[in-house]
Design an enzyme around this catalytic site. Structure first.
Site, PDB file in Angstrom:
ATOM      1  N   HIS A   1       0.858  -1.202   0.000  1.00  0.00           N
ATOM      2  CA  HIS A   1       0.000   0.000   0.000  1.00  0.00           C
ATOM      3  C   HIS A   1       0.885   1.241   0.000  1.00  0.00           C
ATOM      4  O   HIS A   1       1.287   1.746   1.054  1.00  0.00           O
ATOM      5  CB  HIS A   1      -0.922  -0.007   1.224  1.00  0.00           C
TER       6      HIS A   1
ATOM      7  N   HIS B   1       1.217   4.930  -2.343  1.00  0.00           N
ATOM      8  CA  HIS B   1       0.719   5.778  -3.422  1.00  0.00           C
ATOM      9  C   HIS B   1       1.875   6.517  -4.100  1.00  0.00           C
ATOM     10  O   HIS B   1       2.655   7.203  -3.433  1.00  0.00           O
ATOM     11  CB  HIS B   1      -0.267   6.808  -2.865  1.00  0.00           C
TER      12      HIS B   1
ATOM     13  N   ASP C   1       1.943   9.230  -6.047  1.00  0.00           N
ATOM     14  CA  ASP C   1       1.983  10.690  -5.970  1.00  0.00           C
ATOM     15  C   ASP C   1       2.283  11.204  -4.568  1.00  0.00           C
ATOM     16  O   ASP C   1       2.628  12.377  -4.398  1.00  0.00           O
ATOM     17  CB  ASP C   1       0.683  11.312  -6.504  1.00  0.00           C
TER      18      ASP C   1
ATOM     19  N   GLY D   1      -9.336   8.242  -2.249  1.00  0.00           N
ATOM     20  CA  GLY D   1      -9.965   9.553  -2.115  1.00  0.00           C
ATOM     21  C   GLY D   1     -10.858   9.669  -0.890  1.00  0.00           C
ATOM     22  O   GLY D   1     -10.633   9.003   0.124  1.00  0.00           O
TER      23      GLY D   1
ATOM     24  N   HIS E   1      -9.768   0.971  -0.184  1.00  0.00           N
ATOM     25  CA  HIS E   1      -9.659   1.822   0.994  1.00  0.00           C
ATOM     26  C   HIS E   1     -10.985   1.753   1.747  1.00  0.00           C
ATOM     27  O   HIS E   1     -12.045   2.075   1.184  1.00  0.00           O
ATOM     28  CB  HIS E   1      -9.408   3.278   0.575  1.00  0.00           C
TER      29      HIS E   1
ATOM     30  N   GLU F   1     -11.020   3.841   7.000  1.00  0.00           N
ATOM     31  CA  GLU F   1      -9.960   4.809   7.288  1.00  0.00           C
ATOM     32  C   GLU F   1     -10.616   6.111   7.747  1.00  0.00           C
ATOM     33  O   GLU F   1     -10.577   6.471   8.914  1.00  0.00           O
ATOM     34  CB  GLU F   1      -9.093   5.045   6.056  1.00  0.00           C
TER      35      GLU F   1
ATOM     36  N   ASP G   1       1.935   4.007   3.032  1.00  0.00           N
ATOM     37  CA  ASP G   1       0.862   4.807   2.431  1.00  0.00           C
ATOM     38  C   ASP G   1       1.459   5.864   1.512  1.00  0.00           C
ATOM     39  O   ASP G   1       1.317   5.783   0.295  1.00  0.00           O
ATOM     40  CB  ASP G   1      -0.024   5.439   3.498  1.00  0.00           C
TER      41      ASP G   1
END
Length: 347
Positions: free
Chosen positions: A21, A23, A25, A178, A205, A208, A285
């Site tokens: 997991h 990301h 960006d 998102g 996701h 969370e 993350d």
């Protein structure tokens, strides 16, 4: 007589680790951000400390939405094939420096289309960067393609169908990322069903920023992995549902403290989930936004909960079991982890 190698940051960094997991960006190094800015002559602060402040969220971030605002500077620089190539390559380099032996990088290609790229072009360019990194650093890296929860379902379905065209080029799974609080899992059901129809598996996701219900719905929809899932804490029925499903739980400690998914590190439900028999994994993350490495997250869990070599082996094997990989590839990774585990504690 037996000797146990000290559980230090340097020794943990050299231990073979797996991350599921992460990301893209949120995980680009400052030097790569500067390279990406140079492609389009985009201005950035001259001082690295000022740039880091722009792209890193403090521990006292107020919410997931506040946390996500840190991405804008970087995603504005992920709009050309050259920029995406730099980003993908950089992510693999960072993984290599952190001692990873396998990584699943996730990204939402629709975010990279603001300046005219198509979703297909964005996926292709990002994969080119990841593959270039694999060739250079020798770490196998696959991709999970995300749709954004706040986008029309038809657009999300189109992203998933396009992602499936790259199933033989390193795209191994799908996800929704998102604003979970305002877009619950049940609202995503038609797109998840369409995504599963492509043959690619889902990690979602859930639990969370939103309630435990999102975890239960995500599992019911067929998700094989749950991103975060911390709001299962205190809900044994959903924990048991996840356990029965054999779901892998992708936990991200520092990110969860920042987004207020948990109150603080002491409230992070690692021990609870492990005691319940869940297939827990540790992840960063967002390496840059949260200013962490997998090594530093493991050390934090060592300090907070006494995570040791034996537990690190278990968590790493959990990650391999949950990886979207074929069985022979998983077995090769397991052999490396078992070999390392035997050297940190020798009779």
């Amino acid at each position: 007589m037996s000797s146990v190698k000290p559980f230090t940051p340097e020794n943990v960094r050299h231990y073979p680790k797996v991350e599921l997991h992460c990301h893209l960006d949120g995980s680009i190094s400052l030097s790569a951000i500067r390279q990406m800015a140079a492609v389009t002559n985009s201005p950035l602060p001259a001082d690295d400390a000022d740039l880091r402040q722009l792209v890193t969220a403090p521990l006292e971030t107020t919410s997931l939405i506040d946390y996500l605002q840190r991405f804008q500077v970087v995603t504005d620089l992920m709009q050309t094939p050259e920029q995406l190539l730099i980003a993908g390559y950089d992510m693999v380099q960072t993984a290599a420096e952190d001692g990873l032996i396998y990584l699943e990088a996730r990204f939402a290609p629709a975010i990279f289309t603001a300046q005219g790229l198509t979703v297909k072009e964005a996926i292709a360019a990002t994969l080119d960067g990841l593959h270039a990194g694999t060739r250079e650093f020798g770490i196998p890296v696959n991709a999970i393609v995300c749709a954004m929860r706040d986008q029309p379902l038809a657009d999300c379905i189109a992203v998933f169908k396009t992602a499936a065209d790259f199933a033989d080029q390193g795209v191994v799974g799908l996800d929704f990322a998102g604003d979970e609080a305002n877009h619950p899992a049940i609202d995503l059901a038609p797109a998840v069903k369409a995504g599963l129809a492509t043959g690619l598996p889902f990690t979602l996701h859930a639990g969370e920023a939103g309630p435990v219900d999102n975890v239960a719905v995500s599992l019911t929809l067929g998700a094989r992995r749950i991103g975060h899932g911390v709001h299962m804490s205190g809900f044994p029925a959903t924990i048991n549902q996840a356990k029965r499903a054999g779901a892998t739980i992708e936990m991200c400690p520092t990110s969860n403290v920042q987004t207020k998914a948990v109150a603080d590190y002491a409230a992070f439900p690692l021990a609870e989930f492990l005691s319940a028999g869940l297939k827990v994994t540790l992840n960063t993350d967002d390496r840059t936004v949260s200013d962490v490495t997998l090594t530093s997250e493991i050390m934090r869990m060592h300090d907070e909960f006494g995570l040791n070599w034996s537990l690190l082996e278990q968590l790493t094997l959990n990650a391999i079991d949950g990886a979207f990989l074929n069985d022979p590839a998983k077995e090769k990774l397991r052999e490396r982890v078992r070999a390392a585990a035997s050297t940190v504690s020798q009779a």
